[in-house]
Every structure is written in structure tokens, then in C-alpha cells.
Write an enzyme that holds these catalytic residues in place. Structure first.
Site, PDB file in Angstrom:
ATOM      1  N   GLY A 134      28.135  16.412 -53.882  1.00  0.00           N
ATOM      2  CA  GLY A 134      28.068  14.917 -54.361  1.00  0.00           C
ATOM      3  C   GLY A 134      26.589  14.563 -54.683  1.00  0.00           C
ATOM      4  O   GLY A 134      26.227  14.686 -55.834  1.00  0.00           O
ATOM      5  N   GLY A 135      25.749  13.753 -53.743  1.00  0.00           N
ATOM      6  CA  GLY A 135      24.594  13.141 -54.038  1.00  0.00           C
ATOM      7  C   GLY A 135      23.568  13.866 -54.778  1.00  0.00           C
ATOM      8  O   GLY A 135      22.979  13.678 -55.846  1.00  0.00           O
TER       9      GLY A 135
ATOM     10  N   GLY B 148      27.902  12.758 -47.712  1.00  0.00           N
ATOM     11  CA  GLY B 148      27.173  11.501 -47.937  1.00  0.00           C
ATOM     12  C   GLY B 148      26.444  11.193 -46.510  1.00  0.00           C
ATOM     13  O   GLY B 148      25.844  10.082 -46.789  1.00  0.00           O
TER      14      GLY B 148
ATOM     15  N   GLU C 284      35.280  20.330 -46.767  1.00  0.00           N
ATOM     16  CA  GLU C 284      34.556  18.985 -46.642  1.00  0.00           C
ATOM     17  C   GLU C 284      34.688  18.489 -45.383  1.00  0.00           C
ATOM     18  O   GLU C 284      35.479  17.660 -45.397  1.00  0.00           O
ATOM     19  CB  GLU C 284      34.627  18.377 -48.026  1.00  0.00           C
ATOM     20  CG  GLU C 284      34.472  18.981 -49.321  1.00  0.00           C
ATOM     21  CD  GLU C 284      33.904  17.857 -50.465  1.00  0.00           C
ATOM     22  OE1 GLU C 284      32.748  18.251 -51.134  1.00  0.00           O
ATOM     23  OE2 GLU C 284      34.685  16.870 -50.641  1.00  0.00           O
TER      24      GLU C 284
ATOM     25  N   SER D 260      26.864  17.338 -47.934  1.00  0.00           N
ATOM     26  CA  SER D 260      25.172  17.171 -47.919  1.00  0.00           C
ATOM     27  C   SER D 260      24.595  18.601 -48.021  1.00  0.00           C
ATOM     28  O   SER D 260      23.397  18.722 -47.577  1.00  0.00           O
ATOM     29  CB  SER D 260      25.075  16.527 -46.546  1.00  0.00           C
ATOM     30  OG  SER D 260      25.440  15.279 -46.236  1.00  0.00           O
TER      31      SER D 260
ATOM     32  N   ASN E  55      30.183  16.458 -58.164  1.00  0.00           N
ATOM     33  CA  ASN E  55      31.326  15.327 -58.225  1.00  0.00           C
ATOM     34  C   ASN E  55      30.133  14.023 -57.958  1.00  0.00           C
ATOM     35  O   ASN E  55      29.545  13.942 -56.946  1.00  0.00           O
ATOM     36  CB  ASN E  55      31.792  15.357 -56.627  1.00  0.00           C
ATOM     37  CG  ASN E  55      32.537  14.085 -56.522  1.00  0.00           C
ATOM     38  OD1 ASN E  55      32.851  13.252 -57.393  1.00  0.00           O
ATOM     39  ND2 ASN E  55      32.937  13.869 -55.277  1.00  0.00           N
TER      40      ASN E  55
ATOM     41  N   LYS F  58      31.039  11.107 -58.401  1.00  0.00           N
ATOM     42  CA  LYS F  58      31.712   9.835 -57.776  1.00  0.00           C
ATOM     43  C   LYS F  58      31.337   8.802 -58.740  1.00  0.00           C
ATOM     44  O   LYS F  58      31.408   9.103 -59.855  1.00  0.00           O
ATOM     45  CB  LYS F  58      30.977   9.730 -56.493  1.00  0.00           C
ATOM     46  CG  LYS F  58      30.834  10.890 -55.484  1.00  0.00           C
ATOM     47  CD  LYS F  58      30.553  10.523 -53.959  1.00  0.00           C
ATOM     48  CE  LYS F  58      30.289  11.792 -53.480  1.00  0.00           C
ATOM     49  NZ  LYS F  58      30.504  11.734 -51.909  1.00  0.00           N
TER      50      LYS F  58
ATOM     51  N   HIS G 174      40.256  14.672 -52.352  1.00  0.00           N
ATOM     52  CA  HIS G 174      38.747  14.214 -51.889  1.00  0.00           C
ATOM     53  C   HIS G 174      39.017  13.184 -50.639  1.00  0.00           C
ATOM     54  O   HIS G 174      39.881  12.368 -50.821  1.00  0.00           O
ATOM     55  CB  HIS G 174      38.105  13.504 -52.873  1.00  0.00           C
ATOM     56  CG  HIS G 174      36.666  13.591 -52.590  1.00  0.00           C
ATOM     57  ND1 HIS G 174      36.200  12.737 -51.492  1.00  0.00           N
ATOM     58  CD2 HIS G 174      35.436  14.401 -52.753  1.00  0.00           C
ATOM     59  CE1 HIS G 174      34.642  12.811 -51.547  1.00  0.00           C
ATOM     60  NE2 HIS G 174      34.348  13.865 -52.068  1.00  0.00           N
TER      61      HIS G 174
ATOM     62  N   GLU H 237      37.355  10.937 -49.704  1.00  0.00           N
ATOM     63  CA  GLU H 237      37.079   9.329 -50.077  1.00  0.00           C
ATOM     64  C   GLU H 237      38.473   8.568 -50.736  1.00  0.00           C
ATOM     65  O   GLU H 237      38.867   7.625 -50.492  1.00  0.00           O
ATOM     66  CB  GLU H 237      35.961   9.462 -51.111  1.00  0.00           C
ATOM     67  CG  GLU H 237      34.469   9.250 -50.254  1.00  0.00           C
ATOM     68  CD  GLU H 237      33.506   9.808 -51.110  1.00  0.00           C
ATOM     69  OE1 GLU H 237      33.533   9.781 -52.329  1.00  0.00           O
ATOM     70  OE2 GLU H 237      32.610  10.278 -50.481  1.00  0.00           O
TER      71      GLU H 237
HETATM   72  C1  PEP Z   1      31.522  14.996 -52.119  1.00  0.00           C
HETATM   73  O1  PEP Z   1      31.476  14.176 -52.623  1.00  0.00           O
HETATM   74  O2  PEP Z   1      32.232  15.966 -52.305  1.00  0.00           O
HETATM   75  C2  PEP Z   1      30.090  15.440 -51.284  1.00  0.00           C
HETATM   76  C3  PEP Z   1      30.211  16.634 -50.747  1.00  0.00           C
HETATM   77  O3  PEP Z   1      29.271  14.589 -51.265  1.00  0.00           O
HETATM   78  P1  PEP Z   1      27.494  14.742 -50.664  1.00  0.00           P
HETATM   79  O4  PEP Z   1      27.175  16.140 -51.200  1.00  0.00           O
HETATM   80  O5  PEP Z   1      27.118  13.674 -51.307  1.00  0.00           O
HETATM   81  O6  PEP Z   1      27.838  15.036 -49.144  1.00  0.00           O
END
Ligand code: PEP
Length: 251
Positions: free
Chosen positions: A233-234, A173, A167, A212, A9, A11, A95, A97
Site C-alpha cells: 500500500g503506502g 497502514g 493481509e 506495512s 495498491n 488506494k 481487500h 478496506e
Molecule cells: C494494502 O493496502 O493492501 C496494504 C498492505 O497497505 P500498507 O502497505 O500501507 O499497509
């Protein structure tokens, strides 16, 4: 037998140049990943660019959200049929966010899930508790509510062609990851909730962990019985990290 899935993802990140570089690395490396499905979910504006690279490769394309209506006067929104036309196979719904930033409610998430399936997209339904909810011991109640609202609206049969991602909001994040045992506890409960509606569909349902995940913790998380890959994500913005996570999912 559930094939693990690792979904990136991205983002609201990237430029045409950075996307080109990232995709070159991912498509090259993904050719060596055997035993896990690999998916990237760029911003809408990069879907066409990414499609030109993923076409003919093992990397699937997905989007980060969709609008629940099929088309019409909805300025600024993107429909499921537009995403399918752009080459998407998957779309993320619910999600945290989007739940936090644009107020996506459980029932709107259910409508988006349904709209995605109507046009042949596979929804990735995100569920997860906040830190306060975990501290007040309501994690499973929250996840149960988020899952059941969708399952009640669309029926359990719809989960034949869906993915669920657990999640925890406090892990997204933040650099803080659920331990494999914490994640497994929720995944097992989620599978149990689905099994109450259909044991067969629950057994085949892919449950991703997100929050994460990085190369250093992926293998431990993915070794748990009910964790079938990750929503990343990251770390999905770094070619080597992402490919190492994909490799970890192959077991
Ligand atoms: C996400 O955006 O779904 C996510 C899990 O982000 P991160 O891996 O950065 O925590």
C-alpha cells in the site's frame, strides 16, 4: 516454480501529475527487475493514463475492485469487462478496506472473484484477520472461512489463475508488520488449505503478504518459504521504496 509478484495498491491516492511522475520512475526501474513480476493498481480514473505508460513494458496493470455484475443499471460501478478493456490483467477482490467500508461479504467477494475470471482477469483475493481475531486465536479459522467461501463457490481449479494475499488487518497502514514467522505460519496454513483440494494447484499458487511492507522489511518477509511477494500500500507510492521492494522479491 512460483515467480514472485509485487503489487502496488495505490488506494485512493494520486493526481494526474503525481501518477505521471511515479510511473516514469517505476517503468524505468522495473526494466532492471529480473525474476519478479511487477504490478500497479491505480484508482479507476488513472487506469487509462497508466496504461499509456505500462504498454510495452514489464509492468502490469490492475484495478482495486470490480462490481460482480457484467453491466447494466448499476450507477457508479465498474465491471470486469470495462477493466479488461482498459488494459487490466489483475484485480484485487476482498481487500479489508472494502470489506470494512462497503461491507463486502465473503460471498460477494466470491462473486467478484468469479466475475473477474469470466473476463480473463486474474483476481488477487485478500484474506486477513482483525486484531481482535488474532488476540482470540481465531486467525486460521477466519482465514479458512474467507478462503473456503471462495474456493467452494468457484472450485479449486479457478485458483490456477489467481493470487491470494494474506493481509492481517492490524498491519495494514499501521506501520506494524507481521513478523516473517507470523506471516509464514499463515501462508503455510493457507497453502495447506488449498492443498487439501489440489496439491498441484496449491504448489503453484502465489501467496502475497501485505501489511506495512517497506524496503527495510521486505527481504526478510520474502525469504520465507511460502511468501511469494507482496501487496504494497503506502510504500508503493514512493518510487524508490517500491522498486527496492521489487528488488527484494527477486531474492
Ligand atoms: C494494502 O493496502 O493492501 C496494504 C498492505 O497497505 P500498507 O502497505 O500501507 O499497509
Amino acid at each position: 516454480m512460483r515467480t514472485p509478484l509485487v503489487a502496488g495498491n495505490w488506494k485512493m491516492n494520486g493526481t494526474q501529475a503525481s501518477v505521471a511522475e511515479l510511473m516514469q520512475g517505476i517503468t524505468q526501474g522495473a526494466g532492471n527487475i529480473d525474476g519478479a513480476d511487477v504490478l500497479v493498481c491505480p484508482s479507476f480514473v488513472f487506469l487509462s493514463q497508466v496504461r499509456t505508460v505500462t504498454d510495452g513494458t514489464s509492468v502490469a496493470l490492475g484495478a482495486q475492485d470490480l462490481y460482480a455484475e457484467e453491466g447494466g443499471a448499476f450507477t457508479g460501478e465498474i465491471s470486469g469487462s470495462m477493466l479488461a478493456d482498459a488494459g487490466c490483467e489483475y484485480v484485487i477482490v476482498g481487500h479489508s478496506e472494502r470489506r470494512a467500508l462497503t461491507g463486502d461479504s465473503d460471498s460477494l467477494v466470491a462473486a467478484k472473484f468469479s466475475a473477474a475470471q469470466k473476463v480473463g482477469l486474474t483476481p488477487i483475493l485478500c484474506v486477513g484477520e482483525s486484531l481482535e481475531e488474532r488476540k482470540s486465536d481465531t486467525t486460521l479459522a477466519v482465514i479458512g472461512r474467507q478462503f473456503s467461501t471462495v474456493a467452494d463457490a468457484v472450485g479449486i481449479e479457478a485458483f490456477r489463475n489467481a493470487v491470494v494475499a494474506y493481509e492481517p488487518v492490524w498491519a495494514i497502514g499501521t506501520g506494524e508488520t507481521a513478523t516473517p514467522d507470523q506471516a509464514q505460519e499463515v501462508h503455510s496454513a493457507l497453502r495447506g488449505m488449498a492443498a487439501k483440494r489440489s496439491a498441484k494447484i496449491a504448489a503453484d499458487l502465489r501467496l502475497l503478504y501485505g501489511g506495512s511492507v517497506k524496503a527495510a522489511n521486505a527481504a526478510d518477509l520474502f525469504s520465507m518459504a511460502d511468501i511469494d511477494g507482496g501487496l504494497i500500500g503506502g510504500a508503493s507510492l514512493d518510487t524508490n521504496e517500491f522498486l527496492s521492494i521489487c528488488e527484494a522479491a527477486t531474492g
